[in-house]
Write an enzyme that holds these catalytic residues in place. Structure first.
Site, mmCIF file in Angstrom:
data_model
loop_
_atom_site.group_PDB
_atom_site.id
_atom_site.type_symbol
_atom_site.label_atom_id
_atom_site.label_comp_id
_atom_site.label_asym_id
_atom_site.label_seq_id
_atom_site.Cartn_x
_atom_site.Cartn_y
_atom_site.Cartn_z
ATOM 1 N N LYS A 1 0.829 -1.209 0.000
ATOM 2 C CA LYS A 1 0.000 0.000 0.000
ATOM 3 C C LYS A 1 0.863 1.259 0.000
ATOM 4 C CE LYS A 1 -1.780 1.752 4.001
ATOM 5 N NZ LYS A 1 -1.478 3.199 4.054
ATOM 6 N N ASN A 2 1.854 1.286 0.878
ATOM 7 C CA ASN A 2 2.623 2.526 1.020
ATOM 8 C C ASN A 2 3.582 2.771 -0.152
ATOM 9 O OD1 ASN A 2 1.282 2.990 3.352
ATOM 10 N ND2 ASN A 2 2.992 2.539 4.729
ATOM 11 N N CYS B 1 -4.805 12.628 13.484
ATOM 12 C CA CYS B 1 -5.202 11.245 13.224
ATOM 13 C C CYS B 1 -5.220 10.498 14.540
ATOM 14 C CB CYS B 1 -4.310 10.622 12.159
ATOM 15 S SG CYS B 1 -3.022 9.552 12.704
ATOM 16 N N ARG C 1 0.461 14.438 13.685
ATOM 17 C CA ARG C 1 0.970 14.177 12.328
ATOM 18 C C ARG C 1 1.045 15.432 11.445
ATOM 19 N NH1 ARG C 1 -1.113 8.752 9.603
ATOM 20 N NH2 ARG C 1 0.867 8.924 8.509
ATOM 21 N N ASP D 1 4.825 0.616 11.837
ATOM 22 C CA ASP D 1 3.608 -0.017 11.315
ATOM 23 C C ASP D 1 3.466 -1.476 11.777
ATOM 24 O OD1 ASP D 1 2.767 2.269 10.088
ATOM 25 O OD2 ASP D 1 3.312 1.677 8.063
ATOM 26 N N ARG E 1 -8.674 -0.652 4.599
ATOM 27 C CA ARG E 1 -7.844 0.394 3.981
ATOM 28 C C ARG E 1 -6.472 -0.155 3.593
ATOM 29 N NH1 ARG E 1 -6.899 5.569 7.251
ATOM 30 N NH2 ARG E 1 -5.581 5.776 5.406
HETATM 31 C C1 UD1 Z 1 4.349 6.906 6.350
HETATM 32 C C2 UD1 Z 1 3.464 5.696 6.208
HETATM 33 C C3 UD1 Z 1 2.970 5.227 7.567
HETATM 34 C C4 UD1 Z 1 4.155 4.979 8.487
HETATM 35 C C5 UD1 Z 1 5.066 6.199 8.527
HETATM 36 C C6 UD1 Z 1 6.337 5.963 9.314
HETATM 37 C C7 UD1 Z 1 2.483 5.991 4.033
HETATM 38 C C8 UD1 Z 1 1.270 6.281 3.216
HETATM 39 N N1 UD1 Z 1 2.337 6.041 5.359
HETATM 40 O O1 UD1 Z 1 3.571 7.952 6.920
HETATM 41 O O2 UD1 Z 1 2.237 4.019 7.389
HETATM 42 O O3 UD1 Z 1 3.700 4.704 9.785
HETATM 43 O O4 UD1 Z 1 5.454 6.577 7.193
HETATM 44 O O5 UD1 Z 1 7.064 4.906 8.793
HETATM 45 O O6 UD1 Z 1 3.526 5.661 3.505
HETATM 46 N N2 UD1 Z 1 6.695 14.571 10.737
HETATM 47 C C9 UD1 Z 1 6.735 15.903 11.063
HETATM 48 N N3 UD1 Z 1 6.511 16.817 10.064
HETATM 49 C C10 UD1 Z 1 6.264 16.437 8.779
HETATM 50 C C11 UD1 Z 1 6.228 15.065 8.457
HETATM 51 C C12 UD1 Z 1 6.446 14.147 9.465
HETATM 52 O O7 UD1 Z 1 6.957 16.272 12.215
HETATM 53 O O8 UD1 Z 1 6.076 17.311 7.922
HETATM 54 C C13 UD1 Z 1 6.916 13.548 11.799
HETATM 55 C C14 UD1 Z 1 5.658 12.730 12.068
HETATM 56 O O9 UD1 Z 1 4.797 13.362 12.971
HETATM 57 C C15 UD1 Z 1 6.258 11.450 12.626
HETATM 58 C C16 UD1 Z 1 7.553 11.291 11.828
HETATM 59 O O10 UD1 Z 1 7.847 12.587 11.315
HETATM 60 O O11 UD1 Z 1 6.551 11.578 13.995
HETATM 61 C C17 UD1 Z 1 7.484 10.294 10.693
HETATM 62 O O12 UD1 Z 1 6.422 10.609 9.835
HETATM 63 P P1 UD1 Z 1 6.466 10.282 8.273
HETATM 64 O O13 UD1 Z 1 7.671 9.462 7.992
HETATM 65 O O14 UD1 Z 1 6.293 11.555 7.529
HETATM 66 O O15 UD1 Z 1 5.171 9.395 8.078
HETATM 67 P P2 UD1 Z 1 4.126 9.443 6.884
HETATM 68 O O16 UD1 Z 1 4.823 9.693 5.603
HETATM 69 O O17 UD1 Z 1 2.984 10.318 7.250
#
Ligand code: UD1
Length: 417
Positions: free
Chosen positions: A22-23, A116, A121, A303, A395
């Site tokens: 999915k990701n 969420c 997030r 995850d 999902r």
């Molecule tokens: C993706 C995955 C999700 C997984 C996560 C971490 C997808 C669709 N989803 O989510 O399943 O759990 O990676 O492996 O691929 N952060 C910030 N600011 C930002 C972006 C992130 O502070 O702009 C923080 C987040 O709050 C979190 C950390 O960075 O604590 C990691 O988040 P991120 O790697 O961005 O996760 P996603 O891409 O949302």
């Protein structure tokens, strides 16, 4: 609303084929919006999130068809660079259209994702990254508006190697003027595959799979074809069920994507046999408690944290599980405790005292991976477990109850209006 009904305690035995990730598919679909023609994506899992992304791409103007795991995306008709609130609120990964659409149109309007189930997030790295590439970013009535006639390459260093921000900025930068360097980039296999796909489309990205991506801007992207990598999270979910309940083989996977998870599974006493693209796990009579801390790839994935907590419920002793990626991601714990587990959460740490026996109960899903931990928990418990709100599981997991049934589990879906 559908429920999953489990009569737990059955041993598991047999093999399952793991679906496409999915990701990985979601950002690849977003990237296909940049190709002026037809991209073909194969091994696409039929998930609620895939369907949501298809709807979003159609709103944006792409022509999409999805049949038997093959997704055809015609990006030549893309004409509406906008992601509406109704879709973004059901799937945060909709935010992945930000990068491709600004690259293609010079402007984009995407609903700002809300919080969420696992906490705030934020998307500040995505937005700051775009600004560093020269975009003007504003917030208007809950929507992010970003514009730039032509983005300018730059060196961007992420404070944290965010998966989504790395994907979004890489997609925005592929057609920028000059060179963009992303330092402290995410190295997750799904981001590696996105970069491989972008290169197939004509992008010039080097350092793929490392924490430093060097992106030389090209004038435009062409459509391309790709087969989605296997879902390492689905794979890990089945391995953890096998470690508690029998002997399970997962097929069509990439074992190196699961290296840390396999090391941890062996520490629990389970026997792990790895072949080129399959893994067999055999439970031991006793589950040894194993502490675990989540981390970015190649660390233990957040995850799979909830599923690890579920496995540790029946360990002979105590274990400590720390989530360093998402500090609030423990909504599965009160539900698992309803099965008779003894889990206590303090800040971002779960302390699990293993119990001898779990007993089935009604439980409620709160997010995709929490649902998977409840299903594994229900399979480990004696008696009947009813998992409600399973739209969360739909999902991210393809035909999960069918796959578990093929391993000998007593599990079925009950449709309620
Ligand atoms: C993706 C995955 C999700 C997984 C996560 C971490 C997808 C669709 N989803 O989510 O399943 O759990 O990676 O492996 O691929 N952060 C910030 N600011 C930002 C972006 C992130 O502070 O702009 C923080 C987040 O709050 C979190 C950390 O960075 O604590 C990691 O988040 P991120 O790697 O961005 O996760 P996603 O891409 O949302």
């Amino acid at each position: 609303m559908d429920k999953i009904i489990i009569n737990g305690g059955n041993p598991l035995e047999g093999s399952v084929e793991i679906s496409g990730a999915k990701n990985a598919v979601l950002p690849i679909m977003a990237a296909a919006l940049m190709g002026n023609g037809i991209s073909i994506i194969t091994r696409v899992p039929d998930l609620r999130d895939t369907r949501t992304m298809i709807r979003l791409m159609e709103i944006i103007g792409a022509k999409v068809s999805f049949k038997e795991g093959t997704l055809t995306v015609d990006g030549s008709s893309v004409n509406n660079p906008e992601a509406p609130y109704d879709l973004v609120k059901t799937m945060r990964a909709s935010f992945y259209v930000l990068g491709p659409l600004i690259a293609r149109f010079g402007e984009v309007k995407v609903s700002l994702p809300g919080g969420c189930a696992w906490g705030p997030r934020p998307v500040d790295y995505h937005l700051k990254g775009l600004e560093e590439l020269g975009a003007k970013v504003t917030l208007d009535s809950g929507y992010i508006l970003a514009e730039s006639k032509k983005l300018q390459g730059k060196t961007i260093r992420f404070e944290y190697p965010s998966v989504g921000a790395t994907g979004n900025i890489a997609m925005a930068a592929v057609t920028a003027n000059g060179t963009t360097i992303i330092e402290n980039a995410a190295r997750e296999p799904e981001i590696e595959q996105l970069c491989i796909f972008l290169n197939k489309m004509g992008a010039d990205i080097s350092g793929v799979g490392t924490d430093k991506l060097i992106i030389k801007g090209v004038s435009q992207l062409e459509p391309a074809d790709i087969e989605v990598i296997p879902d390492r999270v689905e794979a890990g979910t089945f391995l953890m069920a096998g470690a508690a309940l029998g002997e399970v083989t997962i097929n069509k996977i990439v074992p190196t994507h699961l290296r840390t998870v396999l090391i941890k599974l062996e520490e629990t006493g389970a026997k792990v046999r790895t072949n080129q693209n399959s893994i067999t796990i055999t439970r031991s009579d006793k589950i040894i408690p194993v502490d675990m801390t989540t981390a970015v790839f190649p660390g233990f994935p957040t995850d799979l944290q909830a599923q690890w907590v579920a496995l540790m419920m029946l360990a002979e002793g105590s274990s400590v599980i720390t989530d360093t990626v998402y500090h609030d991601r423990f909504s599965h714990v009160p539900e698992l405790n309803r099965l008779g587990a003894n889990i206590h959460v303090e800040n971002n740490v779960a302390i699990i005292r293993g119990v001898k026996k779990l007993v089935g109960a009604p439980v409620m899903s709160t997010d995709i991976r929490a649902s998977a931990s409840l299903i594994n928990g229900g399979l480990m418990a004696h008696g009947r477990t009813e998992v409600s709100r399973i739209y969360h599981i739909d999902r991210g997991y393809e035909r999960i109850e069918e796959k578990f049934r093929s391993l000998g589990a007593d599990i079925m879906r009950k449709t309620e209006s």
